[in-house]
Design a protein around this motif. Structure first.
Motif, mmCIF file in Angstrom:
data_model
loop_
_atom_site.group_PDB
_atom_site.id
_atom_site.type_symbol
_atom_site.label_atom_id
_atom_site.label_comp_id
_atom_site.label_asym_id
_atom_site.label_seq_id
_atom_site.Cartn_x
_atom_site.Cartn_y
_atom_site.Cartn_z
ATOM 1 N N MET A 64 0.667 -1.313 -0.077
ATOM 2 C CA MET A 64 -0.099 0.026 -0.009
ATOM 3 C C MET A 64 0.681 1.174 -0.015
ATOM 4 O O MET A 64 2.033 1.326 0.205
ATOM 5 C CB MET A 64 -0.683 -0.065 1.348
ATOM 6 N N PRO A 65 0.253 2.501 -0.391
ATOM 7 C CA PRO A 65 0.928 3.572 -0.207
ATOM 8 C C PRO A 65 1.548 3.891 1.214
ATOM 9 O O PRO A 65 1.249 3.366 2.337
ATOM 10 C CB PRO A 65 -0.088 4.866 -0.567
ATOM 11 N N GLU A 66 2.759 4.800 1.074
ATOM 12 C CA GLU A 66 3.268 4.935 2.420
ATOM 13 C C GLU A 66 2.594 5.525 3.486
ATOM 14 O O GLU A 66 2.653 5.195 4.985
ATOM 15 C CB GLU A 66 4.620 5.941 2.131
ATOM 16 N N PHE A 68 -0.391 4.873 4.314
ATOM 17 C CA PHE A 68 -1.376 3.722 4.887
ATOM 18 C C PHE A 68 -0.464 3.053 5.996
ATOM 19 O O PHE A 68 -1.010 2.480 7.058
ATOM 20 C CB PHE A 68 -1.724 2.754 3.839
ATOM 21 N N MET A 69 0.886 2.974 6.099
ATOM 22 C CA MET A 69 1.611 2.299 6.990
ATOM 23 C C MET A 69 1.417 2.889 8.495
ATOM 24 O O MET A 69 1.239 2.601 9.484
ATOM 25 C CB MET A 69 3.077 2.415 6.432
ATOM 26 N N PHE A 70 1.505 4.362 8.339
ATOM 27 C CA PHE A 70 1.582 5.268 9.490
ATOM 28 C C PHE A 70 0.042 5.066 10.070
ATOM 29 O O PHE A 70 -0.077 4.931 11.083
ATOM 30 C CB PHE A 70 1.846 6.734 9.102
ATOM 31 N N PHE A 71 -1.007 5.203 9.125
ATOM 32 C CA PHE A 71 -2.289 4.924 9.755
ATOM 33 C C PHE A 71 -2.733 3.746 10.351
ATOM 34 O O PHE A 71 -3.172 3.346 11.313
ATOM 35 C CB PHE A 71 -3.361 5.113 8.715
ATOM 36 N N ALA A 72 -1.815 2.496 9.620
ATOM 37 C CA ALA A 72 -1.995 1.289 10.319
ATOM 38 C C ALA A 72 -1.528 0.849 11.494
ATOM 39 O O ALA A 72 -2.027 0.242 12.628
ATOM 40 C CB ALA A 72 -1.453 0.186 9.251
ATOM 41 N N ALA A 73 -0.358 1.581 11.961
ATOM 42 C CA ALA A 73 0.477 1.488 12.891
ATOM 43 C C ALA A 73 -0.337 2.044 14.075
ATOM 44 O O ALA A 73 -0.620 1.639 15.271
ATOM 45 C CB ALA A 73 1.950 2.179 13.031
ATOM 46 N N GLY A 74 -1.083 3.312 13.699
ATOM 47 C CA GLY A 74 -1.753 3.910 14.707
ATOM 48 C C GLY A 74 -3.076 3.149 15.088
ATOM 49 O O GLY A 74 -3.417 3.025 16.160
ATOM 50 N N ALA A 75 -3.627 2.508 14.079
ATOM 51 C CA ALA A 75 -4.878 1.567 14.478
ATOM 52 C C ALA A 75 -4.462 0.407 15.433
ATOM 53 O O ALA A 75 -5.283 0.014 16.293
ATOM 54 C CB ALA A 75 -5.424 1.112 12.924
ATOM 55 N N VAL A 76 -3.297 -0.244 15.113
ATOM 56 C CA VAL A 76 -2.901 -1.227 16.038
ATOM 57 C C VAL A 76 -2.507 -0.736 17.228
ATOM 58 O O VAL A 76 -3.137 -1.365 18.380
ATOM 59 C CB VAL A 76 -1.567 -1.989 15.128
ATOM 60 N N MET A 77 -1.897 0.371 17.699
ATOM 61 C CA MET A 77 -1.836 0.874 18.865
ATOM 62 C C MET A 77 -3.104 1.309 19.557
ATOM 63 O O MET A 77 -3.264 1.019 20.695
ATOM 64 C CB MET A 77 -0.847 2.200 18.998
ATOM 65 N N ALA A 78 -4.064 1.836 18.705
ATOM 66 C CA ALA A 78 -5.294 2.217 19.447
ATOM 67 C C ALA A 78 -6.117 0.859 19.711
ATOM 68 O O ALA A 78 -6.405 0.920 20.952
ATOM 69 C CB ALA A 78 -5.964 2.923 18.315
ATOM 70 N N SER A 79 -5.774 -0.303 19.142
ATOM 71 C CA SER A 79 -6.680 -1.538 19.667
ATOM 72 C C SER A 79 -5.939 -1.982 20.692
ATOM 73 O O SER A 79 -6.904 -2.748 21.748
ATOM 74 C CB SER A 79 -6.455 -2.617 18.642
#
Length: 345
Positions: A64-66, A68-79
């Motif tokens: 995915m675009p770059e 998306f990586m930052f957003f995915a890391a934030g989503a994992v930490m939020a969970s």
């Protein structure tokens, strides 16, 4: 140095030749490092901590675009934070939303620095960060480094809150927002590290960009010297006891990484510096060109031609089975000359 440059050129040519494979592979390794570090920072949500989930998410982020990586890391930490408590999860969402707004406005190209800082802290190499940032993104990485420190400190405070909520008789009475505010935003050690990183990076970047010989290397050396020095001085000013454990080891690792990055980017050859001047209708331009070692253009030797007659080598006779191209115009011209008597048999 020539051997290092030769190895650099071979690695670069290999990566360029197999770019369709090498670029995603390196991206997968980086994504794995990020999500493994998040698992070590939190490690509370069983689904996120599964190795198969980490691998699949790394593969997805690599394709995915770059951003998306930052957003995915934030989503994992939020969970992970929501697995502790709803209040901790909401606090992280507010905090990350502010970071994401700053990210989209100021440092969308330097988001990897935000995720790199927690990795370096987990490896006890936090003092390598200013050197790595200096030779990779420059002064633009100062703010992302500060935000990366906040993300790591939030994970530490979230772990302490989990323990407090587990032992508290009435978890509802635990003031989550107040605790996070005092331990994250007002954390003196965190502010000390952030101020040190920003001052060292900005001062070293000024030296790094000066238009004089060898000042790029002076900037790197200044960064290595200033990192522990500024950290101790600012700590005394703020009346905070600095954590000097692994300080010099981190600086040493940072110097090694900076040297590798500098070789990969190219070593400047100041001995062959060229100066060019030209002008147009509006400006007069002074251009200074410094070549890189191992990337010099081919220089062709010129040979002076004098008036002496140069004897050309005679052409070897052709074999019987060899045929030469026939010039029909020349054949017709010779036939006409024979008929006019100019050429005798």
């Amino acid at each position: 140095m020539k051997q290092f440059i030769h190895i650099r050129n071979q690695i670069r040519d290999f990566l360029r030749k197999y770019d369709e494979i090498s670029a995603p592979a390196l991206r997968i390794v980086w994504c794995l490092a990020v999500f493994i570090s998040i698992r070590h920072m939190y490690g509370y949500f069983e689904l996120v901590n599964m190795k198969s989930f980490t691998l699949l998410l790394s593969l997805l982020c690599a394709l995915m675009p770059e951003g998306f990586m930052f957003f995915a890391a934030g989503a994992v930490m939020a969970s992970e934070c929501f697995s502790i408590s709803t209040m901790v999860g909401l606090a992280f969402c507010v905090f990350f939303l502010l970071i994401y707004c700053v990210y989209t406005r100021f440092f969308s190209r330097e988001s990897d620095i935000v995720l790199l800082i927690p990795i370096l802290i987990l490896l006890h190499l936090k003092f390598a960060a200013p050197l790595i940032i200096l030779v990779t993104v420059g002064a633009a990485g100062a703010l992302p480094a500060f935000i990366g420190l906040f993300l790591y400190q939030f994970s530490v405070s979230a772990g302490e809150l989990k323990h407090m909520l587990a032992v508290a008789e009435d978890p509802d009475k635990v003031e989550v927002f107040k605790y996070l505010t005092e331990n994250v935003i007002r954390n003196q050690e965190l502010i000390l590290l952030g101020v040190t990183f920003m001052l060292v990076i900005l001062i070293s970047m000024v030296l790094f960009k000066l238009p004089y010989k060898y000042f790029r290397y002076v900037g790197v050396g200044a960064c290595a010297v200033l990192s522990p020095l500024v950290y101790v001085i600012v700590g005394k000013i703020m009346k905070v006891k600095p954590d000097t454990a692994n300080m010099f080891f981190g600086v040493l690792v940072g110097l090694i990484v900076a040297a590798i990055v500098r070789i990969l980017k190219g070593v400047l050859d100041y001995k062959h510096t060229e100066h060019v001047e030209f002008e147009d209708d509006d400006y007069f331009y002074y251009v200074k060109a410094v070549p890189k070692l191992g990337n010099e253009k081919r220089r062709y030797r010129s040979r002076a031609i004098n008036d002496e007659r140069v004897q050309r080598p005679m052409r070897a006779p052709m074999a019987e089975d060899e045929t030469a191209p026939i010039d029909s115009a020349a054949v017709a011209r010779r036939a006409a000359e024979r008929r006019s008597g100019r050429i005798t048999e």
